[in-house]
Design a protein around this motif. Structure first.
Motif, short mmCIF file in Angstrom:
data_model
loop_
_atom_site.label_atom_id
_atom_site.label_comp_id
_atom_site.label_asym_id
_atom_site.label_seq_id
_atom_site.Cartn_x
_atom_site.Cartn_y
_atom_site.Cartn_z
N LEU A 143 0.82 -1.20 0.00
CA LEU A 143 0.00 0.00 0.00
C LEU A 143 0.86 1.26 0.00
O LEU A 143 0.55 2.25 -0.67
N GLU A 144 1.98 1.22 0.74
CA GLU A 144 2.87 2.37 0.78
C GLU A 144 3.52 2.61 -0.58
O GLU A 144 3.66 3.75 -1.04
N ARG A 145 3.90 1.54 -1.25
CA ARG A 145 4.45 1.68 -2.60
C ARG A 145 3.40 2.22 -3.55
O ARG A 145 3.71 3.01 -4.45
N TYR B 154 7.92 3.72 -9.91
CA TYR B 154 8.17 2.42 -10.51
C TYR B 154 9.44 2.46 -11.36
O TYR B 154 9.86 3.53 -11.81
N PRO B 155 10.07 1.30 -11.57
CA PRO B 155 11.32 1.27 -12.36
C PRO B 155 11.12 1.83 -13.76
O PRO B 155 10.17 1.47 -14.46
N LEU B 156 12.02 2.68 -14.16
CA LEU B 156 11.92 3.33 -15.47
C LEU B 156 12.02 2.32 -16.61
O LEU B 156 11.40 2.50 -17.67
N ASP B 157 12.76 1.23 -16.38
CA ASP B 157 12.95 0.26 -17.46
C ASP B 157 11.68 -0.53 -17.79
O ASP B 157 11.64 -1.28 -18.75
N ARG B 158 10.64 -0.37 -16.96
CA ARG B 158 9.37 -1.04 -17.27
C ARG B 158 8.45 -0.19 -18.14
O ARG B 158 7.43 -0.67 -18.63
N MET B 159 8.78 1.08 -18.30
CA MET B 159 7.87 2.00 -18.98
C MET B 159 7.63 1.63 -20.44
O MET B 159 6.55 1.86 -20.97
N ARG B 160 8.64 1.08 -21.10
CA ARG B 160 8.45 0.71 -22.50
C ARG B 160 7.35 -0.35 -22.64
O ARG B 160 6.46 -0.22 -23.49
N ALA B 161 7.42 -1.37 -21.79
CA ALA B 161 6.40 -2.42 -21.84
C ALA B 161 5.04 -1.86 -21.43
O ALA B 161 4.00 -2.20 -22.02
N ALA C 51 13.01 10.28 -13.49
CA ALA C 51 14.12 10.81 -12.70
C ALA C 51 15.05 9.66 -12.34
O ALA C 51 14.63 8.69 -11.71
N TYR C 52 16.30 9.78 -12.78
CA TYR C 52 17.28 8.73 -12.56
C TYR C 52 16.75 7.42 -13.17
O TYR C 52 16.46 7.34 -14.34
N ASP C 53 16.57 6.38 -12.36
CA ASP C 53 16.11 5.09 -12.89
C ASP C 53 14.65 4.82 -12.55
O ASP C 53 14.20 3.67 -12.59
N SER C 54 13.91 5.87 -12.18
CA SER C 54 12.53 5.69 -11.73
C SER C 54 11.57 6.59 -12.49
O SER C 54 11.95 7.60 -13.08
N ALA C 55 10.31 6.20 -12.45
CA ALA C 55 9.22 7.00 -13.02
C ALA C 55 8.26 7.33 -11.89
O ALA C 55 7.74 6.43 -11.22
N LEU C 56 8.02 8.62 -11.66
CA LEU C 56 7.08 9.09 -10.63
C LEU C 56 5.79 9.49 -11.32
O LEU C 56 5.78 10.40 -12.16
#
Length: 275
Positions: A143-145, A151-158, A179-184
Motif C-alpha cells: 500500500l505504501e508503494r 516504478y522502475p523506469l525500465d518497465r515503462m516501454r512495456a 528521474a534517474y532510474d525511476s518513473a514518478l
C-alpha cells in the motif's frame, strides 16, 4: 509419518499461528500456492524448517512483515491484459458516464499499478474528477508503494505498449516524470484515491460501488474464500454495477453465477443481475 505429512502439518500450524498472533487469515488460501511461497521464504529467510520460521514469526513482528511479502506476492503490471482495459473503455465507461459520481473498488491492489492504470483511463475518459477509488490490500508495504507511485523506469516501454493496446488516447509519458532510474506518476491521478488495509478473508463491505476490479487474486483462494469474496463484491455493487476479474478467474460454477450476467465474458467483465 512421512516428511511430506510433517511439512503439511507444520504449514497448517504456521498459518494458524499467523492468524492468532497477527489476525492475518491465510487459512483458506490455496494450499499448493501457499506451500510454494512458504518454502521459498524458508530459503530467503535462512530457516531450516517451517517450525523454525514459525518461531521467528511469533517472536519477531519484523520477521512476520518479511514473510508477508512472500505470502502476498506483491507483483503487478500497468494495463495488464490490455484487452480488459479496452473492454472497460468501450463497454463499461459509457454506462459510468450516466452516474453523477462514481465509486470504484480495486481489491487486492498490490503495489498500485492497476490503480494508476484505472486512474489514467478515467482521466482520459473525463471521469476521474467525479470518481472515488478505493484501493485495498492486506500488505501495508504494498500500500505504501502504491501511495508513492514510483516504478522502475525500465518497465515503462512495456507499460507504454500495453497502454496503447488498451486504447490509450495520448502519450503514456504524459502521466509520469522520469528521474534517474525511476518513473514518478502524477500525483493528480491519486487525489481521489483512498488506500486502505482490507482483507477479503475477514473484513466486510465498506461502501456501495459502481465498479469492482479484483484481478488475479481469487486464483490464490480456495473455493470457500472465493465464494466469500464474490459475496462481498455482490453486496458492494450498486444496482447493475460491474465486476472485473482476472483472465484465469470466473464466477461460473460459483454460488454467485446467477447473480451476474457476462458483459464481456472473454475479458471476465460481468454486470450485477437485476434483483
Amino acid at each position: 509419518m512421512s516428511n511430506q505429512d510433517s511439512s503439511t502439518i507444520e504449514l497448517r500450524l504456521l498459518i494458524e499461528a499467523i492468524y492468532l498472533k497477527y489476525s492475518y487469515d491465510f487459512r483458506d488460501y490455496s494450499g499448493a500456492s501457499q506451500k510454494r511461497r512458504v518454502h521459498h521464504a524458508l530459503h530467503q529467510m535462512d530457516c531450516a524448517s517451517i517450525s523454525e520460521l514459525q518461531a521467528r514469526v511469533l517472536h519477531d513482528p519484523d520477521a512476520f512483515m518479511q514473510l508477508l511479502q512472500y505470502l502476498t506476492i506483491p507483483t503487478s503490471e500497468m494495463f495488464r491484459d490490455p484487452g480488459f482495459f479496452r473492454a472497460l473503455r468501450e463497454q463499461v465507461v459509457p454506462h459510468l458516464h450516466t452516474y453523477p459520481s462514481l465509486k470504484i473498488w480495486i481489491a487486492g491492489c498490490s503495489t498500485g499499478e492497476e490503480v494508476y492504470s484505472m486512474a489514467i483511463m478515467l482521466k482520459e475518459e473525463g471521469l476521474l474528477e467525479r470518481s472515488i477509488i478505493y484501493a485495498t490490500d492486506i500488505n501495508p508495504q504494498s500500500l505504501e508503494r502504491s501511495r508513492k507511485g514510483v516504478y522502475p523506469l525500465d518497465r515503462m516501454r512495456a507499460y507504454t505498449a500495453s497502454y496503447q493496446m488498451a486504447g490509450g488516447k495520448g502519450a503514456f509519458s504524459d502521466h509520469y516524470t522520469a528521474a534517474y532510474d525511476s518513473a514518478l506518476f502524477d500525483r493528480s491521478l491519486i487525489e481521489n484515491v483512498s488506500f486502505a488495509d482490507h482483507s477479503l478473508a475477514t473484513d466486510s463491505v465498506f461502501s456501495e460501488t459502481h465498479l469492482v476490479c479484483c484481478r488475479n487474486v481469487l486464483i490464490y483462494f480456495n473455493r470457500k474464500l472465493q465464494e466469500r469474496a464474490l459475496g462481498l463484491f455482490h453486496e458492494s455493487l450498486c444496482h447493475r454495477g460491474f465486476l472485473g476479474l482476472g483472465s484465469k478467474e470466473t464466477i461460473d460454477f460459483s454460488a454467485y453465477a446467477g447473480a451476474f450476467t457476462p458483459l464481456v465474458k472473454a475479458e471476465r467483465i460481468y454486470r450485477k443481475a437485476a434483483a
